[in-house]
Every structure is written in structure tokens, then in C-alpha cells.
Enzyme design. Structure first.
Site, mmCIF file in Angstrom:
data_model
loop_
_atom_site.group_PDB
_atom_site.id
_atom_site.type_symbol
_atom_site.label_atom_id
_atom_site.label_comp_id
_atom_site.label_asym_id
_atom_site.label_seq_id
_atom_site.Cartn_x
_atom_site.Cartn_y
_atom_site.Cartn_z
ATOM 1 N N LYS A 31 5.129 38.048 40.235
ATOM 2 C CA LYS A 31 5.307 38.767 41.495
ATOM 3 C C LYS A 31 5.546 40.256 41.226
ATOM 4 O O LYS A 31 4.922 41.113 41.857
ATOM 5 C CB LYS A 31 6.499 38.161 42.244
ATOM 6 C CG LYS A 31 6.514 38.453 43.722
ATOM 7 C CD LYS A 31 7.710 37.779 44.395
ATOM 8 C CE LYS A 31 7.540 36.278 44.526
ATOM 9 N NZ LYS A 31 8.779 35.603 44.914
ATOM 10 N N ARG B 38 14.083 38.934 45.209
ATOM 11 C CA ARG B 38 13.027 37.927 45.088
ATOM 12 C C ARG B 38 12.850 37.498 43.636
ATOM 13 O O ARG B 38 12.610 38.322 42.766
ATOM 14 C CB ARG B 38 11.702 38.511 45.598
ATOM 15 C CG ARG B 38 11.844 39.317 46.863
ATOM 16 C CD ARG B 38 10.556 40.042 47.237
ATOM 17 N NE ARG B 38 9.454 39.139 47.504
ATOM 18 C CZ ARG B 38 8.205 39.551 47.730
ATOM 19 N NH1 ARG B 38 7.913 40.841 47.682
ATOM 20 N NH2 ARG B 38 7.261 38.673 47.962
ATOM 21 N N GLY C 32 11.001 25.130 43.018
ATOM 22 C CA GLY C 32 12.126 24.506 42.338
ATOM 23 C C GLY C 32 13.108 25.550 41.871
ATOM 24 O O GLY C 32 14.229 25.247 41.476
ATOM 25 N N MET D 59 15.200 29.280 42.774
ATOM 26 C CA MET D 59 15.626 30.042 43.938
ATOM 27 C C MET D 59 14.518 31.012 44.291
ATOM 28 O O MET D 59 13.963 31.658 43.424
ATOM 29 C CB MET D 59 16.886 30.832 43.600
ATOM 30 C CG MET D 59 17.511 31.404 44.829
ATOM 31 S SD MET D 59 18.557 32.804 44.485
ATOM 32 C CE MET D 59 17.447 34.100 44.962
ATOM 33 N N ARG E 239 -1.482 37.536 44.404
ATOM 34 C CA ARG E 239 -1.731 36.964 43.074
ATOM 35 C C ARG E 239 -3.072 36.260 43.136
ATOM 36 O O ARG E 239 -3.611 36.013 44.220
ATOM 37 C CB ARG E 239 -0.624 35.990 42.679
ATOM 38 C CG ARG E 239 -0.650 34.727 43.485
ATOM 39 C CD ARG E 239 0.572 33.885 43.334
ATOM 40 N NE ARG E 239 0.749 33.204 44.608
ATOM 41 C CZ ARG E 239 1.772 32.456 44.935
ATOM 42 N NH1 ARG E 239 2.757 32.288 44.096
ATOM 43 N NH2 ARG E 239 1.824 31.868 46.098
ATOM 44 N N HIS F 12 -3.191 -0.719 24.929
ATOM 45 C CA HIS F 12 -4.570 -1.210 24.833
ATOM 46 C C HIS F 12 -5.306 -1.035 26.153
ATOM 47 O O HIS F 12 -6.410 -0.495 26.209
ATOM 48 C CB HIS F 12 -4.540 -2.692 24.432
ATOM 49 C CG HIS F 12 -5.913 -3.300 24.331
ATOM 50 N ND1 HIS F 12 -6.503 -3.962 25.374
ATOM 51 C CD2 HIS F 12 -6.808 -3.314 23.325
ATOM 52 C CE1 HIS F 12 -7.711 -4.373 25.009
ATOM 53 N NE2 HIS F 12 -7.915 -3.987 23.759
ATOM 54 N N SER G 173 -15.670 12.172 9.804
ATOM 55 C CA SER G 173 -15.301 12.109 11.206
ATOM 56 C C SER G 173 -13.797 11.889 11.251
ATOM 57 O O SER G 173 -13.287 10.909 10.697
ATOM 58 C CB SER G 173 -16.049 10.964 11.898
ATOM 59 O OG SER G 173 -15.608 10.874 13.234
ATOM 60 N N CYS H 164 -13.710 11.728 16.310
ATOM 61 C CA CYS H 164 -13.904 10.690 17.300
ATOM 62 C C CYS H 164 -12.524 10.198 17.702
ATOM 63 O O CYS H 164 -11.553 10.442 17.006
ATOM 64 C CB CYS H 164 -14.746 9.552 16.742
ATOM 65 S SG CYS H 164 -14.059 8.787 15.279
ATOM 66 N N TYR I 274 -18.836 18.870 15.873
ATOM 67 C CA TYR I 274 -18.924 18.180 17.170
ATOM 68 C C TYR I 274 -17.622 17.460 17.485
ATOM 69 O O TYR I 274 -16.795 17.229 16.608
ATOM 70 C CB TYR I 274 -20.086 17.181 17.185
ATOM 71 C CG TYR I 274 -19.900 15.977 16.284
ATOM 72 C CD1 TYR I 274 -19.237 14.824 16.737
ATOM 73 C CD2 TYR I 274 -20.372 15.987 14.977
ATOM 74 C CE1 TYR I 274 -19.053 13.728 15.906
ATOM 75 C CE2 TYR I 274 -20.192 14.902 14.141
ATOM 76 C CZ TYR I 274 -19.529 13.772 14.605
ATOM 77 O OH TYR I 274 -19.339 12.694 13.790
HETATM 78 P P1 ADP Z 1 8.132 33.076 47.353
HETATM 79 O O1 ADP Z 1 8.093 33.222 45.886
HETATM 80 O O2 ADP Z 1 8.735 31.810 47.804
HETATM 81 O O3 ADP Z 1 6.817 33.374 47.978
HETATM 82 P P2 ADP Z 1 8.939 35.680 48.192
HETATM 83 O O4 ADP Z 1 9.767 36.494 47.286
HETATM 84 O O5 ADP Z 1 7.523 36.029 48.244
HETATM 85 O O6 ADP Z 1 9.174 34.165 47.866
HETATM 86 O O7 ADP Z 1 9.563 35.806 49.633
HETATM 87 C C1 ADP Z 1 9.190 34.958 50.667
HETATM 88 C C2 ADP Z 1 8.900 35.776 51.899
HETATM 89 O O8 ADP Z 1 9.985 36.600 52.213
HETATM 90 C C3 ADP Z 1 7.740 36.696 51.753
HETATM 91 O O9 ADP Z 1 6.531 36.049 51.993
HETATM 92 C C4 ADP Z 1 8.024 37.720 52.805
HETATM 93 O O10 ADP Z 1 7.519 37.285 54.025
HETATM 94 C C5 ADP Z 1 9.511 37.762 52.833
HETATM 95 N N1 ADP Z 1 9.937 38.953 52.128
HETATM 96 C C6 ADP Z 1 10.173 39.119 50.829
HETATM 97 N N2 ADP Z 1 10.498 40.385 50.548
HETATM 98 C C7 ADP Z 1 10.451 41.056 51.710
HETATM 99 C C8 ADP Z 1 10.649 42.408 52.092
HETATM 100 N N3 ADP Z 1 10.956 43.335 51.215
HETATM 101 N N4 ADP Z 1 10.509 42.712 53.394
HETATM 102 C C9 ADP Z 1 10.196 41.766 54.288
HETATM 103 N N5 ADP Z 1 9.981 40.494 54.009
HETATM 104 C C10 ADP Z 1 10.094 40.126 52.718
HETATM 105 MG MG MG Z 2 5.901 34.858 48.230
#
Ligand code: ADP
Ligand code: MG
Ligand code: MG
Length: 893
Positions: free
Chosen positions: A22, A91, A100, A102, A335, A451, A777, A845, A865
Site C-alpha cells: 500500500k 493504515r 486477518g 488489523m 495495486r 496411495h 531420470s 519423473c 525434461y
Molecule cells: P484495506 O487494506 O482494508 O483496504 P485501507 O487502509 O485501504 O484498508 O483502508 C480502508 C478504507 O479506508 C479505504 O478504502 C478508504 O476508503 C478509507 N481510508 C483510508 N485512508 C483514508 C484517508 N486518508 N482518507 C479517507 N479515507 C481513507
Molecule cells: Mg484498501
């Protein structure tokens, strides 16, 4: 001094190791001049240091302060300023995206004071309160560990009291009340107050992201996805923009192409007056991204322009997250987008057509795993189903049929046109007939290399194994499922070898068009065209040849249709089952040479005919035939059963001499460790007649083919050789037979004699062995067993899970070659063998020949091969090309 913090403008998309996916892509977008809210990324190094030391690295706080100050200057606002507060999002973002962990806390910086400042600045009190309650909710759940349900239930109660289901219907008073309730929930649940200090909020959130790296679900996810456990996550701190400032604001997600089908054209969802997570949370109904054109044409046009720019820049399908704040578009994430197997192939060829990528790149954009997915029949996704049990996904596909409990019944029912599923506790070579005719195989015991699993994969037959919840009672012709339900012989079940699920009744199946194409049918469908094109590119790129393991003319013919360039392993032991078994018994119990000769003479024409048919199916291509390999007791009756039988007859006063001799032989051939006993080349030395009969059958078959105008290229392979001397003993005799056959038949047969390298000693003395072998082989199944010193059939079920848990290996060495240990032996044998004989032909093989990771290794090791089951041949062709291009195994996504 290491810096632990990078502002977005200082990163780029290639810094994923350091900045996470990200962060690296936020940096890339920033540098492309796209509208990205400013911010900075705390590196994975900081996370690793935190996890190692148990506290943040010392310089981190000061670095954050410095970068924060810069952001505050740019924005003209300050974090925690009661009059005009700066708000931030925190984020997480690892190198690989990982559910899984945060994810995100929005609106950091709000507290009882700043919320009033925000209200004043935006002239929107409702928006400010809405943002505050969101912060409490996200911070409470992800940073302070409150069960998110606690907040949801309060929110729902409030909405219910208002008689609405939409959170947009809540007014300032509702939200103010919710804020108070949420704070109370946090205090009650955690014994701590929600931190009012904005910087403390920031620091705690960053720390929570660090710690989420080692959360249970994250660890488990990485293990499943084979992601290393020591990468750490980065943390992105970014200025908030607000999609929840009324109907001219909103948030959305999108893809530059359809990620499900791969079709051209943008695709996505948009939600007005919403912040981030609302879009995917399904709180309100989203509209299609295209509808944004009606809501806010300017933002829509700008967004489409950006999406096009991103796709051209990344030269791949991208996904995006964006927010519109009062008509102003902000890009929050991009991405290279995840896609289905189907989409991967379509996108690859479309992008070649669009001139965005080369054919080589197209091959790197898909994977063997994705191709395999397209080749298996699948259960119709919309169909109803009732789950009986889940076992191991041993051999993919979807199979429906009537339950049968033994091989004979399977054959009988299949003969009258019924689809059957063979259900056993576990299978053994005697079940082969049943497995061949069954649609699928289900066992209650055994792992992915049992088996049942190995044979099923070899035949491309769907198999679920080790479904331990099933209590299989063959005698009673039924199995019981855990909840007490009983399935009788003849009842319909459906098994999904891709997921390991077992269903009651018949779930509808759709067959694979891709397979029908490989089978030679003319299929007009654009997905099939895409696959065909990528395969054509792959075939011009790859260096490795691909052969198939095939023991029957039918398998050989199919392998050929699937693109095999020969047979790398034709096992001959299967040819001694069924009625021929008795002849082998005769051979083993023969009292004198004459009886032995007679048994061999009876076997010879049968074997010869087998080989004639296989050589015909593979006309013009090499066929490696392995002389008999398993210990002889496998062809004899079970010791206990037979002794009981003999004992009973004894009591009745009957004395069957042949039975007694048989029992004698079974006793004599009994071994503590049969896999380490009298088998392979050892048999060829101890009972030379059997090996020579086989060699003769091969050579005579070749002569027959050649005289009939065919083009036969037999390769005689001696198994389980440990020393050059063993090979020489057998080889000299085979050469004698070859001379005799050629003279007698008046033809010259282009045969080769070679050996398997499947014992560590053979690998270590490969230089010597190559003096007597024209080809090697690698039998990597045995080589793995012998190198690790464990028996595959036993250890998988007993302690492999434990070994995987302890990270002794990330994946079973029987599934994917242990490149460090077993691979070192392979490399040594390749180098030493070629030093002796530069034109030594080298192949592999066994199971690993069809495994993508292993194929990349074999390419690197310089083999000529790989050989795998017919069904895996297209996968191997593709992966061989990807290996040539130096692409890692994992698909680009
Ligand atoms: P994930 O990895 O679950 O996609 P993100 O870090 O992308 O988590 O955050 C999820 C959502 O939170 C984003 O899609 C966006 O809509 C919102 N978000 C994240 N950062 C910002 C920001 N700086 N301003 C507004 N919304 C945000
Ligand atoms: Mg996101
Ligand atoms: Mg072997």
C-alpha cells in the site's frame, strides 16, 4: 542512521519490501501527480524492530514528529488542534495484502474538543459527530480490542429506535448519543478510557498495526499462502479526506477491468455520503461505478482518466480505492488487482493485443495453478448442496456418482453405465481397477500422498482423502457421517477434490471447455482461445521438454493430445495385476528353472503387446519404460490371510501343494521394510529372468513397430540403482538380448539404457554411474524418502502437520521438492553425470515433475525434461516457459 519513516514522495512502487504494497503504491501515485492525500509510511523495518525488541525503536517517535510537522505545514492544520484539527488515517500495509491483520483506523485526532472544531470548520455538525463515532468504533475494536459486535449492536439499536436501517438517517442527536455510548462500551470492556490525546491515539494505532502482524489469523493466513513469517508490516499515516460530507461526497472501489471475467472496461462500486469501509461492509446498497457519471460527471471523467493512466503505468489490471470529498476526487489506494484464473488468461492476451505487454510477459501473467483450475470440472456455484464431511483436497475436480465400497462392484456398476464414487478407508494397488472406472475416490484415512491421492492425481481422477468424520463400514456397505446420518451403497454423493468437500446427493457439474480443447475438440469460446494463445507462446519460450507418466496406451494417447513430448515414466508393475498376477505367482513359487521359464514365456507375449500399443501411441517420441520396481510380495496374497486359509484347509485334511508353496514364498519374501528391501535393480540381479523378459518384450515390441513402418524410441530404465556395478550387471545382459533381437529381426532399434537416480548413493556416485547410463531420470519421490529417511505413506498422516506447524518445512517435501536437501543431490548428480558424459539425457519423473515450484527448480538445475501425469502436462508446459523467463512461481497477482 536508518530512517524508519518515508514521506510518500520519497517512495516508489518497487519498495514493497520496505514500505509494504500500500505504501509503495501510494508513493507511486503521488509521484505520478495523482491526487493523493499527503502522508508518510513507517517502514517494515520499524515493525520488525518493534517485534524483536518489544518496544518501538528509539528514533521512531522523533521521526514521526518530524514528518507529521511537515504534513501539518502542508495542510495548514495541526493534529489535536481544537479549532481546526488535522485528522489522520492509520493504515496497515504489508508486502502482500493480508486479510486477518488489523487494517485501518480512520479519523485519528478526534476527541471531545476537536470534534467541535471539525463541526465548525465544515459547518456540518452531523458529519463531525459521524466521524467521531466511527473513530471510537474502529479504534475501540482494532486498537483496544473490544468486540466489534458491541458497537454494531448499539448502532443497530439506535437505528431500530428510529425505525430505519440506513445509518445516513441518524441525526446529530443520535450520533452524539452513540458517541457517549461507545465511550462507555470502551471503558466497560477494557477498563480504560478512550485516549483523548491525539498523538497518543496515533502512537497506539501504529503499535496496534505492528502487533497485528503476529495475530493468530495473520500467522495462519501466511502459512496457508506460503508467505514468510518474518517480513513485518508497514504503517501508512495519511491525511483524512471525507466521503461522508453529504451527497456530493462518497467512497468507492474499482477495477480497471472486470476481475471476474477479465473483460475490458472499468468495473466497481460507489456509495454516496460514505466513509471507506461502508462500501464493502454492505451497510447500504452501492451503485455501479458507471452511475457516478450521472452523480458527478467531472469526478467520473477524472477517475476514468486516472484508471487508464494507472493501467498504462503498471501495464496490468489495477484495483483502486477512492473518495470524493464535496466534488473533489482523491485516490487512496491502487495495486495490481487480484483476478480469477479465467480473467488472468483473458487479460493477458487482451493486453498483448493492446500492445501493453509482450508475449513473454503474458506468459508471466498467468500460472500453472490457474491453468489447472480451468481444467477441472467444477460444481455449479449456484447449486444447493448439503455438506457431509470435509477431507483433504487430494486431487481436484468435481465428481458425482453412486457410492460403492469395493473395486469389483465399481467395475460391475460402471460396466452397466453407472457413475460411481469408490469409497474406501484407504486404497491399495488392488483397488486400481475400481479407481480407473470411478468418477471419484473418497477415503477416510491417509494424506495427500496416500496411495489413493497419488494414483488419483496420476489419473486426473477427483479424490478426497482422509475425511476422518466418515466411518466407513465396507462389510455393512455403508458409511456413517459424524452427525449420525448413514449413506448406503448406491446412494448418490458429490465430492469436490478442489476443496475437499463431500456432499449428499448430486450437485450439478460443469465440464471444462479448456480440457475439451486440449482433447482436440473444436471449442469456440474466447477463454479457450486465450488459453490456446498463451500455451502457444509458452511452447516457443520453454527450454524444458515435457513428457508424461503413462502406463497404458489410452494415457499415452491423451498425454500426446495434451502436448507431451514422450513418456518419461511407463511403470510396468501395473501390467502384472489382474489375471496376470497368477503368472507372477507361478514365477515366484516355481520349483525349478523349467517352471520359471514357462511362467516367463507366458508373460512375454502379454508384455510385448502392452509395449507395442504404447510405442504406437507415442510413435516418433521417446518412451521410457521402467523395469519392475516394487517388492515382489506386492504380487502375492497377504501373509495372514493366506496362513489362515491354509490352516483351515489343513484342519479339513486338505493339502493344496501350490497353496503351501505360495505360503512358503510369502514367508520367505516377507520384509520388515519392503521399500528398502528386495526391489528394483536388486530383483534384476537376484531373479534376472524377470528383468530380461521385460527387456526382451520392449525390444521385440520396438522391432514389431519398426517393421510395421513405425518410429519407436524405447528407453529401458533400471530402477533403484545405487552403484555402477549394479547397473552394469543388468545392462550387460540387456545388451545381450538387444543384440539377439536385432539380429534375429533384422532391424536396428534406437534404444537407450539408463537409470533412475532415486537413492542418495546414486546421486553421490553419479559420475561413475553415468559411464554406464545414457540417461538419468530422477525419481524424486524415493529420493525424498531416502534423503529425509522417512516413509511417505507413514509420516504424512502421523506427524507432518506438526512439522508444518513447527516450520520445519513450509510445504510437504513430497508436494514440492526440498530444493536445499534433495535438490542439492539432484544438482550434484547433474553436474557429475554430465562431466562424465556430456550428452547424458536428464529428466525427472514422479509427482514433482508436475509441481510448479519444482519445475522451476528443475529448469534451473539444467534438466532436459520433466515428466508428469498426462493431466498436468499443459501446466508443466506453461510453468516450464515461466521458468525460462525467470518468473517466480507465484502468479503476478
Ligand atoms: P484495506 O487494506 O482494508 O483496504 P485501507 O487502509 O485501504 O484498508 O483502508 C480502508 C478504507 O479506508 C479505504 O478504502 C478508504 O476508503 C478509507 N481510508 C483510508 N485512508 C483514508 C484517508 N486518508 N482518507 C479517507 N479515507 C481513507
Ligand atoms: Mg484498501
Ligand atoms: Mg522409485
Amino acid at each position: 542512521m536508518t530512517s524508519y519513516v518515508y514521506k510518500f514522495a520519497d517512495g516508489n512502487k518497487d519498495l514493497k519490501d520496505l514500505l509494504g504494497g500500500k505504501g509503495a503504491n501510494l508513493a507511486e501515485m503521488t509521484n505520478l501527480g495523482l491526487p493523493v492525500p499527503p502522508g508518510f509510511t513507517i517502514t517494515t523495518e520499524a515493525c520488525k524492530a518493534y517485534l524483536a525488541e518489544g518496544h518501538e525503536p528509539e528514533s521512531l517517535a522523533a521521526e514521526v514528529t518530524e514528518h507529521l510537522a511537515e504534513v501539518e505545514r502542508t495542510m495548514g492544520r495541526r493534529l489535536g488542534d481544537a479549532g481546526d484539527p488535522l485528522l489522520l488515517s492509520v493504515r496497515s500495509g504489508a508486502k502482500f495484502s493480508m486479510p486477518g491483520m488489523m487494517d485501518t483506523v480512520l479519523n485519528i485526532g478526534l476527541n471531545d474538543d476537536t470534534v467541535r472544531g471539525l463541526a465548525a470548520q465544515s459547518s456540518d455538525e452531523r458529519f463531525a459527530m459521524d466521524s467521531y463515532r466511527r473513530l471510537l468504533q474502529m479504534f475501540g475494536a482494532t486498537v483496544m480490542g473490544v468486540d466489534a459486535e458491541e458497537f454494531h449492536s448499539k448502532l443497530d439499536a439506535r437505528k431500530a429506535a428510529k425505525g430505519t436501517t440506513a445509518d445516513t438517517d441518524l441525526d446529530v442527536d443520535d450520533l452524539t448519543a452513540l458517541v457517549a455510548t461507545y465511550k462507555q462500551v470502551i471503558a466497560e470492556q477494557t477498563g480504560r478510557e478512550f485516549p483523548q490525546d491525539a498523538r497518543e491515539q496515533l502512537d497506539l494505532a501504529v503499535r496496534a498495526v505492528f502487533e497485528s502482524w503476529n495475530g493468530d489469523r495473520a500467522v495462519l493466513y501466511r502459512r496457508q499462502e506460503r508467505i514468510p513469517q518474518d517480513l513485518g508490516t508497514a504503517v501508512n499515516v495519511q491525511v483524512m479526506v471525507f466521503g461522508n460530507q453529504g451527497m456530493t461526497s462518497g467512497s468507492g472501489v474499482g477495477f480497471t477491468r472486470d476481475p471476474a471475467s477479465g473483460e475490458r472496461g472499468v468495473y466497481g462500486d460507489y456509495l454516496q455520503n460514505a466513509q471507506g469501509e461502508d462500501v464493502v461492509a454492505g451497510i447500504r446498497n452501492t451503485v455501479s461505478l458507471h452511475d457516478l457519471a450521472d452523480l458527478d460527471k467531472a469526478s467520473y471523467d477524472e477517475l476514468l482518466g486516472i484508471m487508464d493512466k494507472l493501467e498504462r503505468h503498471y501495464r496490468d489490471m489495477c484495483d483502486i480505492e477512492f473518495t470524493i470529498e464535496r466534488g473533489k476526487l482523491w485516490m487512496l489506494q491502487t495495486r495490481v488487482g487480484k483476478r480469477t484464473a479465467e480473467a488472468a488468461f483473458r487479460i493477458a492476451v487482451h493486453m498483448v493485443d493492446d500492445g501493453l505487454i509482450s508475449k513473454d510477459e503474458a506468459v508471466l501473467r498467468v500460472s500453472g495453478g490457474q491453468l489447472a483450475q480451468l481444467m477441472f470440472p467444477r460444481f455449479d456455484e449456484r447449486a444447493e448442496r448439503s455438506l457431509l464431511a470435509t477431507g483433504m483436497n487430494a486431487s481436484p475436480g468435481a465428481a458425482v456418482g453412486k457410492v460403492v465400497f469395493d473395486s469389483d462392484t465399481a467395475v460391475e456398476w460402471a460396466d452397466r453405465g453407472e457413475d460411481v464414487i469408490l469409497v474406501r478407508k484407504e486404497t491399495n494397488p488392488d483397488d486400481l481397477k475400481g479407481m480407473v472406472v470411478a468418477r471419484g475416490i473418497l477415503t477416510s484415512r491417509g494424506g495427500k500422498t496416500s496411495h489413493a491421492a497419488v494414483v488419483a492425481r496420476g489419473m486426473g481422477r477427483t479424490c478426497v482423502c482422509g475425511a476422518e468424520a466418515l466411518d466407513v463400514d465396507v462389510k455393512a456397505r455403508q458409511f456413517r457421517v459424524r452427525d449420525g446420518g448413514i449413506v448406503h451403497e448406491g446412494d448418490l454423493i458429490s465430492i469436490d477434490g478442489t476443496t475437499g468437500e463431500v456432499f449428499a446427493g448430486a450437485v450439478p457439474v460443469s465440464s471444462s471447455l479448456v480440457v475439451r480443447h486440449f482433447e482436440g475438440e473444436e471449442v469456440h469460446e474466447d477463454l479457450v482461445d486465450a488459453v490456446a494463445r498463451v500455451m502457444a507462446y509458452a511452447d516457443t519460450i520453454r527450454r524444458l521438454h515435457v513428457r508424461a507418466n503413462a502406463d497404458t496406451p489410452e494415457d499415452a494417447a491423451r498425454a500426446r493430445r495434451f502436448g507431451a513430448q514422450g513418456i518419461g515414466l511407463c511403470r510396468t508393475e501395473h501390467m502384472f495385476l489382474g489375471e496376470r498376477r497368477e503368472l507372477v505367482e507361478h514365477l515366484i513359487v516355481a520349483e525349478d528353472e523349467a517352471a520359471q521359464e514357462a511362467a516367463l514365456a507366458a508373460l512375454l507375449p502379454l508384455q510385448r503387446q502392452d509395449f507395442v500399443e504404447i510405442l504406437e501411441a507415442m510413435d516418433g517420441l521417446p518412451v521410457t519404460i521402467r523395469l519392475i520396481d516394487p517388492p515382489l510380495h506386492e504380487f502375492l496374497p497377504d501373509y495372514t490371510e493366506l496362513s489362515v486359509k491354509v490352516a483351515i484347509e489343513d484342519v479339513r485334511g486338505k493339502h493344496d501343494k501350490r497353496q503351501l508353496r505360495l505360503l512358503e514364498a510369502v514367508k520367505r519374501l516377507h520384509e520388515q521394510n519392503p521399500m528398502l528391501g528386495l526391489r528394483g535393480v536388486r530383483l534384476g540381479i537376484v531373479i534376472p529372468g524377470l528383468f530380461l523378459m521385460q527387456a526382451r518384450a520392449i525390444l521385440e515390441a520396438a522391432a514389431i513397430r519398426i517393421k510395421a513402418g513405425g518410429d519407436a524410441w524405447p528407453e529401458i530404465m533400471i530402477p533403484l540403482v545405487a552403484s555402477k556395478r549394479e547397473l552394469d550387471l543388468v545392462r550387460n545382459e540387456v545388451l545381450g538380448v538387444a543384440q539377439e533381437v536385432q539380429e534375429r529381426e533384422g532391424v536396428s532399434i534406437p534404444f537407450r539404457i539408463g537409470t533412475m537416480i532415486e537413492l542418495p548413493r546414486a546421486a553421490m556416485t553419479a559420475g561413475q554411474i553415468a559411464e554406464s547410463a545414457e540417461f538419468f531420470s530422477f525419481g524424486t519421490n524415493d529420493l525424498t524418502q531416502m534423503t529425509w529417511g522417512f516413509s511417505r505413506d507413514d509420516v504424512e498422516a502421523s506427524f507432518f502437520t506438526n512439522y508444518l506447524d513447527n516450520n520445519i518445512f513450509q510445504v510437504s517435501p513430497f508436494e514440492s521438492l526440498d530444493t536445499e536437501g534433495v535438490g542439492a543431490l539432484v544438482r550434484k548428480a547433474v553436474i557429475d553425470g554430465r562431466a562424465t558424459r556430456p550428452d547424458l539425457h536428464l529428466g525427472v519423473c514422479g509427482e514433482h515433475g508436475g509441481d510448479p515450484d519444482s519445475i522451476h527448480f528443475f529448469h534451473d538445475a539444467g534438466l532436459d525434461y520433466v515428466s508428469c501425469s498426462p493431466f498436468r502436462v499443459p501446466v508443466a508446459r506453461l510453468e516450464a516457459a515461466r521458468a525460462t523467463l525467470g518468473g517466480g512461481y507465484a502468479a503476478s497477482t
